[in-house]
Write a protein that holds these residues in place. Structure first.
Motif, PDB file in Angstrom:
ATOM      1  N   GLN A  62      -6.998 -10.346  11.622  1.00  0.00           N
ATOM      2  CA  GLN A  62      -7.772 -11.058  10.594  1.00  0.00           C
ATOM      3  C   GLN A  62      -7.161 -12.426  10.308  1.00  0.00           C
ATOM      4  OE1 GLN A  62      -8.052  -8.386   7.259  1.00  0.00           O
ATOM      5  NE2 GLN A  62      -9.667  -7.187   8.217  1.00  0.00           N
ATOM      6  N   ILE A 108     -11.092 -20.061  11.756  1.00  0.00           N
ATOM      7  CA  ILE A 108     -12.071 -20.628  10.813  1.00  0.00           C
ATOM      8  C   ILE A 108     -11.543 -21.949  10.246  1.00  0.00           C
ATOM      9  CG2 ILE A 108     -13.169 -20.276   8.550  1.00  0.00           C
ATOM     10  CD1 ILE A 108     -13.294 -17.264   9.251  1.00  0.00           C
ATOM     11  N   ILE A 122      -4.745   5.115   1.168  1.00  0.00           N
ATOM     12  CA  ILE A 122      -4.858   4.596   2.547  1.00  0.00           C
ATOM     13  C   ILE A 122      -6.324   4.305   2.873  1.00  0.00           C
ATOM     14  CG2 ILE A 122      -4.569   5.163   5.004  1.00  0.00           C
ATOM     15  CD1 ILE A 122      -1.993   6.621   4.250  1.00  0.00           C
ATOM     16  N   ARG A 158     -13.220  -6.979   4.602  1.00  0.00           N
ATOM     17  CA  ARG A 158     -12.670  -8.326   4.843  1.00  0.00           C
ATOM     18  C   ARG A 158     -12.976  -8.785   6.268  1.00  0.00           C
ATOM     19  NH1 ARG A 158      -6.512  -8.511   4.299  1.00  0.00           N
ATOM     20  NH2 ARG A 158      -6.812  -8.140   2.092  1.00  0.00           N
ATOM     21  N   ASN A 159     -12.897  -7.831   7.194  1.00  0.00           N
ATOM     22  CA  ASN A 159     -13.173  -8.121   8.603  1.00  0.00           C
ATOM     23  C   ASN A 159     -14.619  -8.613   8.773  1.00  0.00           C
ATOM     24  OD1 ASN A 159     -11.692  -8.083  10.988  1.00  0.00           O
ATOM     25  ND2 ASN A 159     -12.896  -6.364  11.758  1.00  0.00           N
ATOM     26  N   LEU A 214     -15.010 -12.086   7.296  1.00  0.00           N
ATOM     27  CA  LEU A 214     -14.407 -13.116   8.157  1.00  0.00           C
ATOM     28  C   LEU A 214     -15.281 -13.400   9.377  1.00  0.00           C
ATOM     29  CD1 LEU A 214     -10.611 -12.180   8.068  1.00  0.00           C
ATOM     30  CD2 LEU A 214     -11.578 -14.367   7.398  1.00  0.00           C
ATOM     31  N   ARG A 215     -15.830 -12.338   9.990  1.00  0.00           N
ATOM     32  CA  ARG A 215     -16.701 -12.506  11.173  1.00  0.00           C
ATOM     33  C   ARG A 215     -17.944 -13.325  10.813  1.00  0.00           C
ATOM     34  NH1 ARG A 215     -13.878 -11.836  15.669  1.00  0.00           N
ATOM     35  NH2 ARG A 215     -12.377 -10.208  15.263  1.00  0.00           N
ATOM     36  N   LEU A 263      -9.910  -3.531   4.317  1.00  0.00           N
ATOM     37  CA  LEU A 263      -9.714  -4.251   5.585  1.00  0.00           C
ATOM     38  C   LEU A 263     -11.044  -4.407   6.328  1.00  0.00           C
ATOM     39  CD1 LEU A 263      -6.459  -2.887   7.291  1.00  0.00           C
ATOM     40  CD2 LEU A 263      -6.838  -5.151   6.376  1.00  0.00           C
ATOM     41  N   THR A 264     -11.846  -3.316   6.338  1.00  0.00           N
ATOM     42  CA  THR A 264     -13.129  -3.349   7.048  1.00  0.00           C
ATOM     43  C   THR A 264     -14.062  -4.384   6.424  1.00  0.00           C
ATOM     44  OG1 THR A 264     -12.829  -0.982   7.326  1.00  0.00           O
ATOM     45  CG2 THR A 264     -14.973  -1.846   7.916  1.00  0.00           C
ATOM     46  N   VAL A 271       0.854  -1.202   0.000  1.00  0.00           N
ATOM     47  CA  VAL A 271       0.000   0.000   0.000  1.00  0.00           C
ATOM     48  C   VAL A 271       0.892   1.255   0.000  1.00  0.00           C
ATOM     49  CG1 VAL A 271      -1.682   1.326   1.351  1.00  0.00           C
ATOM     50  CG2 VAL A 271      -1.927  -1.150   1.150  1.00  0.00           C
ATOM     51  N   GLU A 279     -18.198 -15.443   8.330  1.00  0.00           N
ATOM     52  CA  GLU A 279     -17.756 -16.814   8.046  1.00  0.00           C
ATOM     53  C   GLU A 279     -17.504 -17.574   9.351  1.00  0.00           C
ATOM     54  OE1 GLU A 279     -17.693 -18.285   5.289  1.00  0.00           O
ATOM     55  OE2 GLU A 279     -16.314 -19.974   5.474  1.00  0.00           O
ATOM     56  N   LEU A 280     -16.892 -16.881  10.331  1.00  0.00           N
ATOM     57  CA  LEU A 280     -16.612 -17.506  11.635  1.00  0.00           C
ATOM     58  C   LEU A 280     -17.923 -17.919  12.318  1.00  0.00           C
ATOM     59  CD1 LEU A 280     -14.373 -18.191  13.724  1.00  0.00           C
ATOM     60  CD2 LEU A 280     -14.735 -15.942  14.711  1.00  0.00           C
ATOM     61  N   TYR A 310      -7.560   1.153   1.246  1.00  0.00           N
ATOM     62  CA  TYR A 310      -7.057  -0.036   1.942  1.00  0.00           C
ATOM     63  C   TYR A 310      -7.814  -0.273   3.257  1.00  0.00           C
ATOM     64  CZ  TYR A 310      -4.035  -3.457   4.085  1.00  0.00           C
ATOM     65  OH  TYR A 310      -3.567  -4.603   4.692  1.00  0.00           O
ATOM     66  N   VAL A 311      -8.084   0.813   3.988  1.00  0.00           N
ATOM     67  CA  VAL A 311      -8.827   0.675   5.258  1.00  0.00           C
ATOM     68  C   VAL A 311     -10.233   0.110   4.975  1.00  0.00           C
ATOM     69  CG1 VAL A 311      -9.882   1.970   7.159  1.00  0.00           C
ATOM     70  CG2 VAL A 311      -7.529   2.437   6.508  1.00  0.00           C
ATOM     71  N   ARG A 323     -20.750 -18.570  10.851  1.00  0.00           N
ATOM     72  CA  ARG A 323     -21.347 -19.650  10.063  1.00  0.00           C
ATOM     73  C   ARG A 323     -20.679 -20.989  10.414  1.00  0.00           C
ATOM     74  NH1 ARG A 323     -20.994 -22.355   5.501  1.00  0.00           N
ATOM     75  NH2 ARG A 323     -18.869 -21.666   5.121  1.00  0.00           N
ATOM     76  N   VAL A 375      -8.316 -14.770  12.960  1.00  0.00           N
ATOM     77  CA  VAL A 375      -9.705 -15.206  12.714  1.00  0.00           C
ATOM     78  C   VAL A 375      -9.727 -16.251  11.597  1.00  0.00           C
ATOM     79  CG1 VAL A 375     -12.018 -14.459  12.009  1.00  0.00           C
ATOM     80  CG2 VAL A 375     -10.664 -13.012  13.514  1.00  0.00           C
TER      81      VAL A 375
END
Lengths: 226, 48
Positions: free
Chosen positions: A209, A216, B20, B30-31, B34-35, B27-28, A85, B37-38, B23-24, B40, A212
């Motif tokens: 991440q 998973i 930036i 993706r977070n 993932l949550r 990340l948000t 980045v 998916e976890l 990218y943030v 599930r 996590v």
């Protein structure tokens, strides 16, 4: 506690970057000999942050190859992603500066070409990681690519000394440049520190991440084991 | 600073922040993924 550290780091980063912006716009005298030199205050610290990240990824990759612990591989991947980045910021701000100073967006000189190659190697690293499912194989190949990338980082750093390039020669005094006026250099390092704080926050979030994702994976394995 | 120089410097600073912010946001999102998916996978394990 971990969240508190994260917020403090982000705050310190933002304060340092804002302070540098203030210095660059309102305090520092105009550098008559360098066009749009203010861009330098993002361009150079972004490169420093990216290179610090790539070097950290190299160390982590080396540690993975030595110990075989996937924790180091995950750290190398997280750091590399954030470093890419900042390498992108370096390339884009450089192109904008070049358009103003040289009248062109891009030229294939040694510094620009090696930096683009560096970006492509590490972007390839991130693509490679998505393409391989088997964790050990993915970690090994990624580690080798990270080492290869770091060789290119050395070329990027030294290219303006080794070759005659359109890119300006070193201006910072640490590289015997001395091309900046008194007080002009310090904000570059402060901004580097600010961007490094922001990068650290991003890396910590990225590592969470990874945790996590590992959870998973282990739950999936447990589910299939029944 | 002449207006054209200002435009380029401003564009440079904006580009840095936009990268930036993108990218943030990545990340948000993706977070969040993932949550979900976890949750599930956790439910799937509990059912078994």
């Amino acid at each position: 506690m971990r969240d508190k550290i994260l917020y403090i780091l982000a705050l310190v980063g933002l304060v340092l970057v804002s302070w540098t912006l203030y210095k660059v716009w309102f305090v520092l005298p105009k550098q008559a000999n360098v066009a749009a030199y203010q861009i330098l205050y993002f361009h150079v610290p972004a490169a420093f942050t990216a290179f610090t990240g790539f070097f950290t990824a190299l160390v982590m990759s080396g540690l993975y190859l030595k110990t075989g612990s996937l924790k180091y591989d995950a750290l190398a991947a997280g750091v590399t992603e954030v470093a890419v980045v900042f390498a992108s910021i370096n390339l884009v701000t450089g192109m904008i500066w070049a358009r103003y100073a040289w009248g062109i967006w891009w030229t294939w000189d040694a510094r620009l070409t090696t930096m683009l190659t560096c970006w492509l190697i590490y972007a390839g690293y991130l693509i490679l990681r998505r393409a391989i499912d088997e964790p050990t194989q993915r970690a090994k190949l990624s580690a080798f690519l990270s080492i290869l990338g770091c060789v290119d980082v050395a070329f990027v750093y030294k290219s303006i000394e080794w070759f005659r390039t359109q890119h300006p020669s070193p201006v910072l005094s640490v590289r015997s440049g001395g091309g900046m006026g008194p007080g002009m250099e310090a904000p570059i390092y402060w901004n580097w520190l600010g961007l490094a704080c922001i990068a650290t926050v991003l890396i910590i979030i990225r590592m969470r991440q990874e945790e996590v994702a590992r959870e998973i994976d282990s739950l999936r394995r447990a589910a299939h084991a029944y | 600073m002449d207006p054209r120089e200002f435009q380029f410097v401003f564009a440079g600073f904006c580009a840095a922040w936009i990268i930036i912010v993108i990218y943030v946001l990545t990340l948000t999102s993706r977070n969040r993924r993932l949550r979900q998916e976890l949750d599930r996978v956790r439910k799937m394990v509990e059912k078994r």
